[in-house]
Design a protein around this motif. Structure first.
Motif, PDB file in Angstrom:
ATOM      1  N   TYR A   1      30.807  29.083  48.462  1.00  0.00           N
ATOM      2  CA  TYR A   1      29.854  28.763  47.349  1.00  0.00           C
ATOM      3  C   TYR A   1      28.633  27.699  47.426  1.00  0.00           C
ATOM      4  CZ  TYR A   1      31.221  33.507  46.001  1.00  0.00           C
ATOM      5  OH  TYR A   1      31.788  34.672  46.151  1.00  0.00           O
TER       6      TYR A   1
ATOM      7  N   GLN B   1      16.775  28.296  37.316  1.00  0.00           N
ATOM      8  CA  GLN B   1      17.517  28.931  37.523  1.00  0.00           C
ATOM      9  C   GLN B   1      18.757  28.158  37.557  1.00  0.00           C
ATOM     10  OE1 GLN B   1      17.583  30.237  41.635  1.00  0.00           O
ATOM     11  NE2 GLN B   1      19.032  32.073  41.031  1.00  0.00           N
TER      12      GLN B   1
ATOM     13  N   SER C   1      20.350  27.349  33.987  1.00  0.00           N
ATOM     14  CA  SER C   1      21.126  28.891  33.376  1.00  0.00           C
ATOM     15  C   SER C   1      22.149  28.683  34.188  1.00  0.00           C
ATOM     16  CB  SER C   1      20.068  29.964  33.628  1.00  0.00           C
ATOM     17  OG  SER C   1      20.117  30.358  34.510  1.00  0.00           O
ATOM     18  N   GLU C   2      22.364  28.200  35.124  1.00  0.00           N
ATOM     19  CA  GLU C   2      23.359  29.408  35.949  1.00  0.00           C
ATOM     20  C   GLU C   2      24.777  28.566  36.685  1.00  0.00           C
ATOM     21  OE1 GLU C   2      22.143  31.938  39.777  1.00  0.00           O
ATOM     22  OE2 GLU C   2      21.140  33.393  37.943  1.00  0.00           O
TER      23      GLU C   2
ATOM     24  N   ILE D   1      25.100  26.235  47.388  1.00  0.00           N
ATOM     25  CA  ILE D   1      24.760  25.674  45.849  1.00  0.00           C
ATOM     26  C   ILE D   1      23.815  24.411  46.106  1.00  0.00           C
ATOM     27  CG2 ILE D   1      25.406  24.630  43.127  1.00  0.00           C
ATOM     28  CD1 ILE D   1      27.462  27.201  43.885  1.00  0.00           C
TER      29      ILE D   1
ATOM     30  N   GLU E   1      27.289  27.840  34.260  1.00  0.00           N
ATOM     31  CA  GLU E   1      28.243  29.506  34.555  1.00  0.00           C
ATOM     32  C   GLU E   1      28.889  29.858  34.939  1.00  0.00           C
ATOM     33  OE1 GLU E   1      26.075  33.561  34.020  1.00  0.00           O
ATOM     34  OE2 GLU E   1      24.196  32.781  32.799  1.00  0.00           O
ATOM     35  N   LEU E   2      28.648  29.095  36.183  1.00  0.00           N
ATOM     36  CA  LEU E   2      29.799  29.161  37.370  1.00  0.00           C
ATOM     37  C   LEU E   2      30.855  28.107  36.921  1.00  0.00           C
ATOM     38  CD1 LEU E   2      29.666  29.204  40.537  1.00  0.00           C
ATOM     39  CD2 LEU E   2      29.060  27.471  40.885  1.00  0.00           C
TER      40      LEU E   2
END
Length: 204
Positions: free
Chosen positions: A68, A127, A130-131, A72, A134-135
């Motif tokens: 991932y 984006q 916020s993300e 990213i 979380e990741l």
């Protein structure tokens, strides 16, 4: 674990060769042979019992998580480029505000470019803001099962190693175990090394 059994395998091979060349029926030769057999069994057991579960529960999840990060990193790089685009559009617009052009269409066009660049940048920025947290928060629960599986496999490896290598002790005289427990084997090893150093072939 694989590296350890490979190193033990090389050591066992060497010991078996040394003792076998000296006296195949000595206690040392039997212990060396038993050690080699125990290490070979341990290595085969790892291949048979631990390789596939380790790959499935540890390596593949770690590989999947790592896969991932290029995406990213691309998103972060894209955001940086869009910030530069936004800064450039804002700078062009400010110049036209500070020093109006004779062409009345330039300022509205610059404002539109500024607004579009701002919108694109802010969408990407929001984006990521916020993300990304979380990741990062999800990586611990994601890795917990893999970490637990890895520890369980290492415990199994250690228990099997202890069991298989413990069986080699029966080939040693009782006094060897007692000398080891009393810390006397180190002195014996140092004594033998000193004798070797005194040999002319060793450069004394």
């Amino acid at each position: 674990m694989r590296a350890m059994t490979a190193a033990q395998g090389r050591l066992a091979e060497t010991l078996d060769t040394f003792y076998g060349a000296a006296d195949k029926n000595s206690e040392g030769a039997m212990a060396g042979h038993a050690y080699k057999r125990a290490v070979d069994d341990l290595d085969a057991g790892i291949g048979r019992e631990l390789d596939a579960p380790y790959r499935t529960t540890v390596l593949e999840p770690v590989g999947k998580m790592c896969s991932y990060f290029p995406t990213i990193n691309e998103a972060i790089s894209k955001r940086e480029k869009k910030l530069l685009d936004y800064d450039a559009a804002r700078s062009r617009m400010r110049k036209l505000i500070d020093k109006p052009s004779e062409d009345p269409t330039k300022l509205p066009k610059a404002q539109q470019e500024n607004d579009e660049a701002k919108e694109v940048f802010e969408a990407l920025n929001e984006q990521l803001i916020s993300e990304l947290p979380e990741l990062l928060a999800l990586r611990i629960p994601y890795f917990d099962p893999s970490f637990e599986a890895m520890i369980r496999m290492q415990v199994k490896f250690a228990e099997e190693g202890y069991q298989k290598l413990g069986a080699v002790q029966r080939y040693f005289a009782d006094n060897v175990r007692d000398d080891y427990a009393a810390g006397q084997l180190d002195a014996q090893v140092e004594g033998v090394l000193q004798e070797m150093k005194e040999l002319s072939i060793c450069g004394a």
